[in-house]
Enzyme design. Structure first.
Site, PDB file in Angstrom:
ATOM      1  N   GLU A 264       0.806  -1.254   0.080  1.00  0.00           N
ATOM      2  CA  GLU A 264       0.122  -0.009   0.039  1.00  0.00           C
ATOM      3  C   GLU A 264       0.777   1.337   0.031  1.00  0.00           C
ATOM      4  O   GLU A 264       0.714   2.105  -0.836  1.00  0.00           O
ATOM      5  CB  GLU A 264      -1.036   0.144   1.165  1.00  0.00           C
ATOM      6  CG  GLU A 264      -2.069  -0.716   1.092  1.00  0.00           C
ATOM      7  CD  GLU A 264      -3.254  -0.222   1.806  1.00  0.00           C
ATOM      8  OE1 GLU A 264      -4.507  -0.584   1.914  1.00  0.00           O
ATOM      9  OE2 GLU A 264      -3.196   0.790   2.665  1.00  0.00           O
TER      10      GLU A 264
ATOM     11  N   GLN B  89       1.729  36.560 -12.010  1.00  0.00           N
ATOM     12  CA  GLN B  89       3.088  35.896 -11.651  1.00  0.00           C
ATOM     13  C   GLN B  89       3.093  34.877 -10.468  1.00  0.00           C
ATOM     14  O   GLN B  89       3.721  34.154 -10.378  1.00  0.00           O
ATOM     15  CB  GLN B  89       4.023  36.881 -11.511  1.00  0.00           C
ATOM     16  CG  GLN B  89       5.588  36.558 -11.792  1.00  0.00           C
ATOM     17  CD  GLN B  89       6.499  37.473 -11.787  1.00  0.00           C
ATOM     18  OE1 GLN B  89       6.514  38.412 -11.061  1.00  0.00           O
ATOM     19  NE2 GLN B  89       7.532  37.263 -12.511  1.00  0.00           N
TER      20      GLN B  89
END
Lengths: 382, 85
Positions: free
Chosen positions: A246, A283
């Site tokens: 897992e 930005q």
């Protein structure tokens, strides 16, 4: 040294899963999330391309993938199937149930159950956690007492993923409670048609809602010893191995989900720029996305490295724990950061909002982040 | 017995990455009781011994009594191979 360039077979596998999931495993996920509903129809569909049996040998009906290919396949699934609950249900079924049954089960059990588990005909659940076990899952109250050729099992399990809908259960019970982890726990395969146990009502939860969760109750249940998985006392080893699978592979679903969300957010900003918003005004969003891309790529490589090493037959106790810790922690953070980029839309019901809720439990299941840190620290001599 | 200890030493330091050098790991260095080996590593050690030497641990044998040092491990494996355990 190694390089993570997918082979032609791995590329084809990825494309096959993306194509299939995009066409057949999407639709209705918002409703299933709202109604906390498991879809047997979707499960059967997943079985058509062997998703429930990715790493199981072909001789038992699986696709026979190595750990790295299994991780890549789950990453493709997480990328292309928007139902994270279904993806989690499939992964838990595969890695914590089918894989240990293949690795430790008798030939009789494997032949009887693995083909159905791989083809999507059967759903499996892993029953380990108990209400009172806390961080030490092996301090369990569920007890199996041997009586001749059978065991009598009494107790209860909590937070069993797939519990309400499971056709088979990998159950861990104490056969020698005093010994605990070292030789005191055994694993059993339960067939819902043969073994008399009760599943509680599905528990309500904040995320992964299409993967049902419940308690299981055992009241002096009779289990023939032929349903013992591995030998008596080997439960801790079996559970540990399943958790390694897992930790090494389940993060693939998260990586795929993060990649899709990142692409959605990137497209959002691109559209804003194309719509005339000056680049300097976006930005901060561009930098945030660039930072996310770098972090995602770094944890992806960590996960690939652990799965690759596992496929080489090496001990991956540390690597699997590091991969699990890094992927799940980033999953939780990144889904929130992406939602922030979407503004109010990131809070409205939909994929971005749902993924935030789905991500929260990733730092809890398969061992919480604190447990992963404990495992890593122990391998460092701390 | 020296071969058994050597192979187990290689496994512990090389595969399990125990934070100790081959030279520092003496035959009588406590493994479990000193927490040099954690419980998960103990299970990996049992798996290794079973595969390497074709032996089978019974549930009660997965214990400090048989795993707490290279001396104890080698003695246990030899007993098993000799059919004494």
């Amino acid at each position: 040294m190694y390089a993570f360039t997918p082979s032609a077979e791995q590329e084809a596998l990825r494309q096959e899963i993306v194509d299939f999931a995009t066409a057949h495993l999407n639709g209705g996920e918002e409703l299933r999330d709202r109604e906390q509903e498991f879809s047997r129809e979707w499960w059967v569909a997943a079985g058509r391309i062997g998703l429930p049996g990715l790493c199981i040998p072909e001789a038992y009906g699986g696709r026979g993938l190595d750990p790295l290919s299994t991780l890549l396949a789950l990453e493709a699934l997480g990328y292309s199937c928007r139902d994270n609950g279904l993806n989690f249900a499939l992964s838990a079924h595969l890695l914590a149930c089918a894989a240990p049954l293949w690795l430790f089960g008798s030939e009789g059990l494997k032949k009887a159950y693995l083909p159905g588990l791989c083809r999507g005909e059967l759903v499996a659940a892993n029953a380990m956690t108990e209400p009172s076990s806390g961080s030490d899952a092996f301090r369990m109250q569920t007890v199996a007492v041997e009586k001749g050729d059978a065991f009598r099992i009494s107790g209860s399990k909590s937070f069993v993923s797939n519990g309400p809908v499971a056709d088979g259960v990998l159950l861990y019970a104490a056969t020698d409670p005093a010994r605990g982890f070292l030789g005191g726990i055994s694993a059993f395969w339960l067939d819902r048609r043969l073994h008399e146990y009760k599943a509680g009502e599905p528990l309500r939860k904040m995320g992964l809602r299409s993967c049902p969760l419940s308690e299981l109750f055992f009241d002096n249940m009779l289990v023939d010893s032929s349903f013992l998985v591995g030998r008596t006392g080997r439960g801790a080893m079996i559970f540990n191995r399943s958790m390694e699978w897992e930790r090494a592979c389940l993060g693939g679903c998260h990586l795929g989900n993060m990649q899709r969300l990142l692409e959605m957010a990137t497209q959002l900003v691109r559209d804003q720029l194309a719509g005339g918003i000056p680049r300097h005004e976006r930005q901060s969003a561009s930098f945030a996305l660039a930072d996310m891309q770098a972090r995602l790529e770094s944890v992806r490589l960590l996960a690939y490295s652990a799965a690759w090493k596992m496929g080489e037959g090496k001990n991956v106790t540390r690597e699997a724990a590091m991969a699990k810790l890094a992927v799940s922690e980033l999953y939780k953070k990144l889904t929130l950061e992406i939602a922030t980029l979407f503004g109010a839309a990131g809070l409205a019901p939909g994929e971005v909002e749902r993924s935030q809720r789905d991500a929260v439990s990733s730092t809890i299941y398969s061992g919480a982040s604190e447990m992963q840190k404990s495992i890593i620290a122990q391998t460092m001599g701390l | 017995m020296d071969t058994i200890k050597g192979k187990v030493r290689d496994f512990l330091v090389g595969e399990l990455n125990l934070p100790i050098s081959q030279e520092e790991l003496k035959d009588d260095t406590p493994l479990l009781s000193s927490r040099l080996i954690d419980s998960i590593s103990a299970l990996l050690l049992v798996e290794f011994l079973e595969k390497q030497y074709g032996i089978e641990f019974k549930p009660h044998e997965v214990s400090h009594d048989n795993l707490d040092s290279l001396d104890l491990i080698a003695a246990f494996v030899e007993d098993k191979q000799g059919g004494h355990a």
